[in-house]
Design a protein around this motif. Structure first.
Motif, mmCIF file in Angstrom:
data_model
loop_
_atom_site.group_PDB
_atom_site.id
_atom_site.type_symbol
_atom_site.label_atom_id
_atom_site.label_comp_id
_atom_site.label_asym_id
_atom_site.label_seq_id
_atom_site.Cartn_x
_atom_site.Cartn_y
_atom_site.Cartn_z
ATOM 1 N N ILE A 52 0.852 -1.190 0.000
ATOM 2 C CA ILE A 52 0.000 0.000 0.000
ATOM 3 C C ILE A 52 0.886 1.238 0.000
ATOM 4 N N ILE A 53 0.620 2.161 -0.911
ATOM 5 C CA ILE A 53 1.414 3.379 -1.045
ATOM 6 C C ILE A 53 0.549 4.586 -0.678
ATOM 7 N N ASP A 54 0.972 5.320 0.337
ATOM 8 C CA ASP A 54 0.321 6.574 0.752
ATOM 9 C C ASP A 54 -1.166 6.412 1.062
ATOM 10 N N GLY A 55 -1.592 5.209 1.366
ATOM 11 C CA GLY A 55 -2.998 4.988 1.671
ATOM 12 C C GLY A 55 -3.921 5.251 0.501
ATOM 13 N N THR A 56 -3.343 5.356 -0.700
ATOM 14 C CA THR A 56 -4.118 5.748 -1.883
ATOM 15 C C THR A 56 -3.955 4.772 -3.039
ATOM 16 N N ASP A 78 -0.409 11.034 -12.026
ATOM 17 C CA ASP A 78 -1.115 10.393 -10.920
ATOM 18 C C ASP A 78 -2.465 11.056 -10.690
ATOM 19 N N GLU A 79 -2.513 12.355 -10.858
ATOM 20 C CA GLU A 79 -3.764 13.084 -10.657
ATOM 21 C C GLU A 79 -4.839 12.596 -11.631
ATOM 22 N N TYR A 101 -4.940 9.557 -13.048
ATOM 23 C CA TYR A 101 -5.334 8.208 -12.630
ATOM 24 C C TYR A 101 -6.338 8.264 -11.488
ATOM 25 N N LEU A 102 -6.080 9.129 -10.509
ATOM 26 C CA LEU A 102 -6.970 9.243 -9.357
ATOM 27 C C LEU A 102 -8.351 9.755 -9.765
ATOM 28 N N LYS A 103 -8.369 10.672 -10.731
ATOM 29 C CA LYS A 103 -9.640 11.195 -11.237
ATOM 30 C C LYS A 103 -10.412 10.103 -11.959
ATOM 31 N N GLU A 104 -9.722 9.295 -12.751
ATOM 32 C CA GLU A 104 -10.375 8.189 -13.455
ATOM 33 C C GLU A 104 -10.906 7.154 -12.462
#
Length: 258
Positions: free
Chosen positions: A133-137, A239-240, A242-245
């Motif tokens: 797990i990386i950065d809880g995200t 990364d931003e 990917y997180l939005k998707e």
């Protein structure tokens, strides 16, 4: 170097023992009919894929024997029927809910935690052992198809809303240490018409149904990208992005009591 699967080694050893059971049999004394009959025992049992694996190793062995002794290889006329790989299917939404409820009701078992990770991150079973797990995200793993004699390739899958709902329940250490054979047998007991790899099918299907870019889904799944050089070489998503998707993958409000 990756180790051979135990059952495959056992089968190769079994062949050597089979030859020995009829007396002192040298390699040059083993003929085509012995090899053909041996491989057909696996065909008759329905394990055609195993028969193909054994065919390949036996062909290599007897090609070397033939070359050393200047004789014709008995494997030249040995044949094994073709097999078709099962493509698999995604779980239905009801099956998805049923599996989640089963896992949450039995969190003492490692398999429950592993099933939730496979369903909501799309890992291959063999990739569970490398998860982090990386950065809880993000969930990071080593792409298993890249480990076979190649450089290790790590990939990150962002937590979707579906995964985030499971985070209070998942023990990633248990998922990481799960026995893969137990994982498969448990799946067959719960869903006789499915296998655990189909959780990966489900994750990929749900991402696409939710509107995630096909290229992004391929990257999350650890698949090779196809297309123009612009896509395969020059495209690097942030990364931003990917997180939005990932936020799109919010397809079902689970009722954990039904």
């Amino acid at each position: 170097m990756a180790q051979a699967k135990p059952h495959f080694c056992a089968s190769a050893t079994q062949f050597a023992h089979t030859c020995a059971s009829v007396g002192e049999v040298g390699a040059i004394e083993i003929d085509r009919s012995m090899l053909q009959n041996y491989l057909l025992t696996y065909v008759d049992k329905g394990t055609i894929r195993m028969a193909h694996k054994l065919f390949l190793i036996l062909r290599c062995v007897f090609d070397m024997v033939a070359d050393d002794y200047n004789i014709s290889s008995p494997m030249k006329k040995v044949v094994v029927p073709n097999y078709q790989s099962k493509s698999g299917t995604a779980f239905t939404y009801e099956e998805d809910k049923k599996l989640v409820n089963h896992c949450l009701a039995d969190l003492k078992k490692d398999t429950s935690h592993a099933f939730l990770v496979l369903l909501y991150a799309g890992l291959r079973r063999s990739e569970l052992a490398s998860l982090k797990i990386i950065d809880g995200t993000w969930l990071e793993c080593e792409t298993s198809k890249e480990r076979m004699g190649k450089n290790v390739v790590k990939r990150k899958i962002p937590f979707t809303p579906m995964m985030k709902r499971m985070l209070p329940y998942i023990d990633f250490k248990k998922a990481k240490n799960v026995n893969l054979n137990t994982l498969q047998t448990t799946m067959k007991r719960l869903f006789p018409n499915h296998h655990s790899h189909e959780l990966r099918h489900t994750f990929i299907s749900r991402c696409k149904e939710s509107g995630v870019s096909g290229e992004v889904v391929s990257i999350w799944a650890g698949h090779s990208l196809t297309g123009t050089i612009t896509t395969t070489v020059y495209t690097h998503y942030s990364d931003e992005f990917y997180l939005k998707e990932a936020q799109k993958v919010d397809y079902m409000q689970l009722d954990f009591n039904t």
